[in-house]
Design a protein around this motif. Structure first.
Motif, PDB file in Angstrom:
ATOM      1  N   VAL A   1       0.842  -1.203   0.000  1.00 21.54           N
ATOM      2  CA  VAL A   1       0.000   0.000   0.000  1.00 21.54           C
ATOM      3  C   VAL A   1       0.874   1.249   0.000  1.00 21.54           C
ATOM      4  O   VAL A   1       0.637   2.200  -0.769  1.00 21.54           O
ATOM      5  CB  VAL A   1      -0.954  -0.003   1.211  1.00 21.54           C
ATOM      6  N   PHE A   2       1.897   1.278   0.858  1.00 22.83           N
ATOM      7  CA  PHE A   2       2.808   2.415   0.906  1.00 22.83           C
ATOM      8  C   PHE A   2       3.432   2.663  -0.468  1.00 22.83           C
ATOM      9  O   PHE A   2       3.479   3.791  -0.960  1.00 22.83           O
ATOM     10  CB  PHE A   2       3.928   2.167   1.922  1.00 22.83           C
ATOM     11  N   VAL A   3       3.923   1.599  -1.075  1.00 25.20           N
ATOM     12  CA  VAL A   3       4.617   1.736  -2.357  1.00 25.20           C
ATOM     13  C   VAL A   3       3.654   2.199  -3.448  1.00 25.20           C
ATOM     14  O   VAL A   3       4.007   3.047  -4.283  1.00 25.20           O
ATOM     15  CB  VAL A   3       5.289   0.402  -2.755  1.00 25.20           C
ATOM     16  N   LEU A   4       2.424   1.664  -3.459  1.00 22.01           N
ATOM     17  CA  LEU A   4       1.439   2.085  -4.456  1.00 22.01           C
ATOM     18  C   LEU A   4       1.121   3.573  -4.320  1.00 22.01           C
ATOM     19  O   LEU A   4       0.991   4.287  -5.327  1.00 22.01           O
ATOM     20  CB  LEU A   4       0.155   1.261  -4.306  1.00 22.01           C
ATOM     21  N   VAL A   5       1.005   4.057  -3.093  1.00 16.64           N
ATOM     22  CA  VAL A   5       0.726   5.483  -2.879  1.00 16.64           C
ATOM     23  C   VAL A   5       1.893   6.336  -3.363  1.00 16.64           C
ATOM     24  O   VAL A   5       1.713   7.349  -4.056  1.00 16.64           O
ATOM     25  CB  VAL A   5       0.445   5.753  -1.387  1.00 16.64           C
ATOM     26  N   ILE A   6       3.124   5.921  -3.012  1.00 21.49           N
ATOM     27  CA  ILE A   6       4.318   6.684  -3.386  1.00 21.49           C
ATOM     28  C   ILE A   6       4.492   6.737  -4.900  1.00 21.49           C
ATOM     29  O   ILE A   6       4.633   7.808  -5.495  1.00 21.49           O
ATOM     30  CB  ILE A   6       5.564   6.059  -2.722  1.00 21.49           C
ATOM     31  N   VAL A   7       4.494   5.557  -5.531  1.00 21.53           N
ATOM     32  CA  VAL A   7       4.700   5.508  -6.977  1.00 21.53           C
ATOM     33  C   VAL A   7       3.520   6.133  -7.711  1.00 21.53           C
ATOM     34  O   VAL A   7       3.698   6.796  -8.750  1.00 21.53           O
ATOM     35  CB  VAL A   7       4.926   4.052  -7.435  1.00 21.53           C
ATOM     36  N   GLY A   8       2.313   5.966  -7.158  1.00 23.56           N
ATOM     37  CA  GLY A   8       1.144   6.587  -7.783  1.00 23.56           C
ATOM     38  C   GLY A   8       1.255   8.100  -7.805  1.00 23.56           C
ATOM     39  O   GLY A   8       0.955   8.747  -8.822  1.00 23.56           O
ATOM     40  N   ALA A   9       1.702   8.690  -6.696  1.00 23.90           N
ATOM     41  CA  ALA A   9       1.868  10.150  -6.636  1.00 23.90           C
ATOM     42  C   ALA A   9       2.940  10.616  -7.616  1.00 23.90           C
ATOM     43  O   ALA A   9       2.766  11.619  -8.323  1.00 23.90           O
ATOM     44  CB  ALA A   9       2.225  10.574  -5.216  1.00 23.90           C
ATOM     45  N   ALA A  10       4.069   9.890  -7.659  1.00 25.98           N
ATOM     46  CA  ALA A  10       5.154  10.257  -8.582  1.00 25.98           C
ATOM     47  C   ALA A  10       4.699  10.137 -10.034  1.00 25.98           C
ATOM     48  O   ALA A  10       5.050  10.968 -10.879  1.00 25.98           O
ATOM     49  CB  ALA A  10       6.372   9.375  -8.330  1.00 25.98           C
ATOM     50  N   THR A  11       3.905   9.096 -10.321  1.00 24.89           N
ATOM     51  CA  THR A  11       3.418   8.895 -11.690  1.00 24.89           C
ATOM     52  C   THR A  11       2.468  10.017 -12.101  1.00 24.89           C
ATOM     53  O   THR A  11       2.511  10.503 -13.241  1.00 24.89           O
ATOM     54  CB  THR A  11       2.705   7.542 -11.803  1.00 24.89           C
ATOM     55  N   LEU A  12       1.625  10.455 -11.184  1.00 26.79           N
ATOM     56  CA  LEU A  12       0.715  11.556 -11.476  1.00 26.79           C
ATOM     57  C   LEU A  12       1.495  12.836 -11.794  1.00 26.79           C
ATOM     58  O   LEU A  12       1.174  13.558 -12.750  1.00 26.79           O
ATOM     59  CB  LEU A  12      -0.226  11.787 -10.292  1.00 26.79           C
ATOM     60  N   ILE A  13       2.521  13.101 -10.988  1.00 27.63           N
ATOM     61  CA  ILE A  13       3.370  14.270 -11.240  1.00 27.63           C
ATOM     62  C   ILE A  13       4.034  14.157 -12.617  1.00 27.63           C
ATOM     63  O   ILE A  13       4.121  15.135 -13.367  1.00 27.63           O
ATOM     64  CB  ILE A  13       4.434  14.408 -10.135  1.00 27.63           C
ATOM     65  N   ALA A  14       4.515  12.956 -12.950  1.00 27.04           N
ATOM     66  CA  ALA A  14       5.178  12.743 -14.237  1.00 27.04           C
ATOM     67  C   ALA A  14       4.215  12.988 -15.401  1.00 27.04           C
ATOM     68  O   ALA A  14       4.570  13.623 -16.398  1.00 27.04           O
ATOM     69  CB  ALA A  14       5.738  11.322 -14.306  1.00 27.04           C
ATOM     70  N   LEU A  15       2.976  12.487 -15.278  1.00 25.55           N
ATOM     71  CA  LEU A  15       1.999  12.660 -16.351  1.00 25.55           C
ATOM     72  C   LEU A  15       1.634  14.129 -16.550  1.00 25.55           C
ATOM     73  O   LEU A  15       1.469  14.603 -17.680  1.00 25.55           O
ATOM     74  CB  LEU A  15       0.740  11.842 -16.049  1.00 25.55           C
ATOM     75  N   LEU A  16       1.536  14.858 -15.440  1.00 19.75           N
ATOM     76  CA  LEU A  16       1.152  16.266 -15.523  1.00 19.75           C
ATOM     77  C   LEU A  16       2.293  17.166 -15.987  1.00 19.75           C
ATOM     78  O   LEU A  16       2.068  18.191 -16.631  1.00 19.75           O
ATOM     79  CB  LEU A  16       0.641  16.752 -14.158  1.00 19.75           C
ATOM     80  N   GLY A  17       3.546  16.773 -15.658  1.00 19.20           N
ATOM     81  CA  GLY A  17       4.668  17.660 -15.933  1.00 19.20           C
ATOM     82  C   GLY A  17       5.596  17.226 -17.044  1.00 19.20           C
ATOM     83  O   GLY A  17       6.662  17.811 -17.229  1.00 19.20           O
ATOM     84  N   GLN A  18       5.193  16.231 -17.829  1.00 18.31           N
ATOM     85  CA  GLN A  18       6.116  15.648 -18.816  1.00 18.31           C
ATOM     86  C   GLN A  18       6.498  16.605 -19.935  1.00 18.31           C
ATOM     87  O   GLN A  18       7.556  16.455 -20.549  1.00 18.31           O
ATOM     88  CB  GLN A  18       5.505  14.379 -19.411  1.00 18.31           C
ATOM     89  N   HIS A  19       5.689  17.627 -20.209  1.00 19.52           N
ATOM     90  CA  HIS A  19       5.972  18.504 -21.343  1.00 19.52           C
ATOM     91  C   HIS A  19       6.806  19.730 -20.969  1.00 19.52           C
ATOM     92  O   HIS A  19       7.161  20.511 -21.842  1.00 19.52           O
ATOM     93  CB  HIS A  19       4.663  18.942 -21.995  1.00 19.52           C
ATOM     94  N   SER A  20       7.101  19.910 -19.681  1.00 21.89           N
ATOM     95  CA  SER A  20       7.952  21.031 -19.260  1.00 21.89           C
ATOM     96  C   SER A  20       9.078  20.502 -18.385  1.00 21.89           C
ATOM     97  O   SER A  20       9.412  21.067 -17.352  1.00 21.89           O
ATOM     98  CB  SER A  20       7.134  22.067 -18.495  1.00 21.89           C
ATOM     99  N   PHE A  21       9.669  19.396 -18.825  1.00 19.88           N
ATOM    100  CA  PHE A  21      10.573  18.637 -17.968  1.00 19.88           C
ATOM    101  C   PHE A  21      11.894  19.334 -17.681  1.00 19.88           C
ATOM    102  O   PHE A  21      12.299  19.507 -16.543  1.00 19.88           O
ATOM    103  CB  PHE A  21      10.846  17.270 -18.601  1.00 19.88           C
TER     104      PHE A  21
END
Length: 490
Positions: free
Chosen positions: A332-352
């Protein structure tokens, strides 16, 4: 050492420990694994991009390479000093901060470390998503989701699998980098690039800061991956094994980035992965390079996610007492951590690229003071004499809040503010220094000096020796052991 290595063969594939002290009977591994882990963690695309930034943002090739090397050595030294604590204490890195900040107070730097992990995982996921998108002919967003799934699996499996992947990533990374260097040299007049020398302090110190921040950012979790080594492992050898792997791997990757950016004629920014792979060719060769880029990012992204899990468990255990993490809770901890990082990556991928540069430089303001305090306390004040059982007791030797450590930490952050130069914030003294950011130097030197002077005068009582938890399989009965008596009193 062979006996210790054999122990590993009897261990389950999925790691049972979390933030626990690692008993001697469960210690295993060799120093060479530290070298391969950290070389594999650095032979990857984000390090290439970091090196390229030195040129993309105005530096020439020659002085960028010199600045990056100096930064690697300075930051790598700090990182390796943290690594040397692992075998001695048998603990994850950040839980030992309770000595300097208190059992509750250690949550202050740990929360900031968690934010760092999220940022690095997200930025690494962006680049890996580009590689997987090209490899499987899908969108970058789908590539990001595929990569995130792999990171969840490896992080849940834990320590042994992470080290195994580090060894494989080192081999793949060396092969890929040798090939890319050969292709680059055959297409570029490297000698001509090295002859262009326009020294400026701002560009030179930017290169130093990029490399130093890259290395210092490993400090909060480097001991997480050396804590399973036998306790009699030489601290000096641990220092050189982890430090050399990290410095060599990062410098090689950043050299490639410098030359690639210098020869790209403006085509590098925004197309980092595609440009690097394009150096190697097309077709099957390109597919193999995309795979090597994605696999190389697995190591470092897993380190970030694993470190986040350790930090969250450390924060919770500080306020709730001893925490036993089940495998389901770990998932559960890992899913929350990686899920948050993945969301940030999806939102910020075009201004990296621009955001990444500002992010890694801004991190220094928060992590150099922590490193300074932790290292000065461990090597100069307590001199490795920690009371490990007391780290779990808010009413014990280290208390809930250590005002000395917290005050010096806050001072260390604030004293850097006039010297910081990022998109997030620019200090009032930056312009007077020719737009040179020297905040990380201030953040290392001044907190270290202040903490040393104050701790010498006001530090609480230090144990006469390192006090470890009582191990049930110890040869010496606990009641006859000084450490056992001290642990029982804690």
């Amino acid at each position: 050492m062979a006996v210790n290595t054999d122990r590993a063969g009897n261990k389950p594939l999925i790691e049972r420990r979390s933030i626990d002290y690692i008993p001697e009977a469960e210690r295993h591994g060799r120093l060479f694994s530290q070298f391969t882990l950290w070389m594999g963690a650095n032979l990857q695309i984000t390090a290439i991009v970091t090196g390229a930034l030195a040129v993309v943002l105005g530096g020439d090739v020659f002085w960028s390479l010199i600045g990056l090397l100096i930064g690697q050595l300075l930051g790598g030294g700090v990182m390796a000093l943290h690594a040397a604590q692992g075998p001695k204490l048998g603990l994850p890195q950040m839980i030992s901060s309770r000595v300097q900040f208190g059992v509750y107070g250690a949550a202050i730097p740990i929360v900031l470390v968690c934010l760092m992990y999220l940022g690095f995982t997200a930025t690494g996921t962006v680049l890996s998503g580009q590689a997987l998108g090209q490899l499987f002919n899908v969108s970058d967003s789908v590539g990001i989701l595929i990569f995130a799934s792999v990171i969840v699996l490896v992080t849940v499996l834990g320590y042994r699998v992470i080290h195994w992947i580090g060894r494989v990533a080192s081999v793949i990374g060396v092969i890929a980098f040798v090939f890319l260097f050969w292709r680059l040299m055959s297409q570029t007049d490297v000698g001509a690039l090295l002859q262009i020398r326009h020294f400026s302090w701002s560009s030179f110190l930017l290169a130093v800061s990029l490399a130093a921040s890259w290395q210092i950012a490993f400090g909060p979790y480097v001991a997480d991956y050396s804590r399973y080594l036998p306790s009699n492992t030489s601290a000096v050898k641990t220092f050189f094994a982890a430090g050399a792997g990290s410095v060599v791997g990062a410098q090689v990757a950043m050299i490639l980035g410098v030359f690639a950016a210098a020869s790209a004629n403006g085509q590098f920014a925004g197309h980092e992965v595609a440009y690097i792979v394009g150096l190697g060719g097309t077709g099957a060769t390109a597919a193999l390079l995309y795979f090597s880029i994605a696999f190389g990012k697995v190591t470092i992204s897993t380190l970030n996610s694993y470190g986040s899990f350790m930090c969250i468990a450390t924060i919770i255990s500080g306020f709730k007492g001893h925490l036993t993490v089940t495998r389901m809770q770990r998932l559960v901890f890992v899913l929350v951590i990686v899920g948050a990082a993945t969301l940030i990556a999806l939102l910020g991928q075009h201004s990296f690229l621009g955001a990444f540069k500002s992010f890694i430089l801004f991190l220094l303001a928060f992590f150099t003071p922590w490193s300074a305090i932790n290292l000065v306390d461990y090597y100069c004040i307590t001199r490795e004499r920690y009371d490990v059982p007391a780290l779990a007791n808010p009413n014990g030797r280290y208390g809930r809040w250590n005002l000395l450590g917290i005050s010096v930490y806050v001072f260390g952050v604030l004293v850097q503010l006039p010297f910081i130069s990022t998109k997030f914030y620019t200090g009032p003294l930056v312009a007077a220094l020719g737009d040179v950011d020297i905040s990380w130097i201030i953040g290392l030197v001044l907190p270290a000096a202040v903490y040393y002077v104050c701790a010498k005068k006001w530090h609480s009582a230090v144990p006469d020796q390192l006090i470890l938890p009582v191990e049930q399989n110890s040869v010496v009965p606990p009641e006859k052991s000084g450490a056992g008596r001290a642990a029982a009193q804690a």
